[in-house]
Write an enzyme that holds these catalytic residues in place. Structure first.
Site, short mmCIF file in Angstrom:
data_model
loop_
_atom_site.label_atom_id
_atom_site.label_comp_id
_atom_site.label_asym_id
_atom_site.label_seq_id
_atom_site.Cartn_x
_atom_site.Cartn_y
_atom_site.Cartn_z
CE1 TYR A 7 0.58 1.58 4.31
CE2 TYR A 7 0.78 -0.81 4.49
CZ TYR A 7 1.00 0.45 5.01
OH TYR A 7 1.62 0.61 6.22
CB CYS A 8 1.73 3.90 -1.67
SG CYS A 8 0.77 3.79 -3.19
CB THR A 9 -0.09 8.45 -0.25
OG1 THR A 9 1.09 8.46 0.54
CG2 THR A 9 -1.01 9.56 0.21
#
Length: 312
Positions: free
Chosen positions: A186-188
């Site tokens: 996951y990331c922003t």
């Protein structure tokens, strides 16, 4: 000179739109001028990156202005399928509008990684908790250390990278990532995971998943009482961080090193507004601090005049 945009009347501040789209755009340089002019005409600010591989960025402004820009982008054949995520800001979160031409819309520095050719499996926010709670899953945060410092998913592995360019080497050095069958990333907002999952697939990982819409979409969709997110999410604008429901967080930004700061860190004797914080005080010389104090003084004077200092 004055550099302010008043909050639009009749709504809750400014509309913020985060977007990215991987697609081949051989004519990307031709779009820069018209896009810059359109944003300026409609009081829209932020940063948009254009490259051969697509578009990435965040913009903010009056609702109508942002919608005009999004409509312009979707009118281009390459971006007809463009998706975006919306949130709101009480104050204009950007100082200016920048449309930049880049080699990559998110810089990993690995040749031949193409999310249009191979990418991980998207997981909707409503299904994310089940995946990352599975004991057969390794959860990886693909963001940088200053972002993970203020928030992370429960049980996630933090690579402690300074930049996204370090991520490929971190993967190759951590052979233990092969010990479980599933990798969840996951990331922003989702864009770094497009390349990160494509890279993982190229490195021989079979079951690779990523959170569709990133942390921002999870915080928007998943109720706090069901959430496995701990802390706040760093965002690359003047809001600094957001929490559940995409409400603005309480973090401030150190103007010297750009590190997000908690309320406790702001009370540290090493913190001086615009000059230093516990993260950068030992790395700066007294000459640096003198220069930063002068900049902060000019910013404070501009604020008293009702202006925004571009050095901010």
């Amino acid at each position: 000179m004055t550099n302010t945009i008043s909050s639009p009347a009749g709504n809750d501040g400014f509309l913020v739109a985060a977007l990215y789209h991987f697609v081949s755009v051989p004519r990307f340089a031709e779009l820069r001028g018209p896009l810059q002019a359109l944003c300026e005409e409609h009081s829209v600010r932020g940063t948009l990156l254009l490259a051969h591989e697509g578009i990435n960025g965040t913009i903010a402004g009056p609702d109508a202005g942002v919608q005009v820009v999004l409509s312009f982008l979707r009118a281009q054949p390459e971006f007809s399928g463009l998706e975006h995520k919306e949130s709101r800001a009480g104050d204009m979160p950007f100082l200016r509008m920048k449309v930049r031409l880049k080699k990559e819309i998110v810089t990993m520095g690995v040749e031949d990684i193409d999310p249009n050719r191979s990418v991980g499996t998207y997981v909707a926010p409503k299904d994310w908790n089940a995946l990352i709670s599975d004991p057969d899953t390794i959860v990886i945060d693909t963001r940088n250390d200053y972002e993970t410092a203020i928030g992370i998913f429960k049980g996630a592995v933090d690579p402690n990278t300074k930049t996204f360019r370090e991520f490929p080497d971190w993967v190759r050095q951590n052979t233990g990532l092969h010990n479980k069958p599933k990798i969840a990333m996951y990331c922003t907002g989702g864009i770094r995971c497009e390349k990160a999952t494509a890279f993982m697939k190229a490195e021989g990982f079979d079951e690779v998943y990523h959170l569709k819409g990133g942390i921002l979409k999870y915080l928007e969709d998943v109720p706090p009482e069901e959430s496995l997110w701990e802390g706040a999410c760093f965002v690359f604008d003047e809001r600094v961080s957001v929490t559940h429901g995409l409400e603005e967080g309480e973090h401030k930004l150190c103007r010297a090193c750009r590190h997000p700061l908690t309320a406790e860190e702001i009370t540290s004797p090493l913190y001086e507004a615009g000059v230093s914080c516990p993260h950068c005080h030992s790395e700066r010389s007294e000459e640096d601090r003198m220069r930063f104090r002068q900049r902060q003084k000019q910013m404070d004077l501009a604020k008293k005049r009702g202006e925004r200092h571009l050095g901010k």
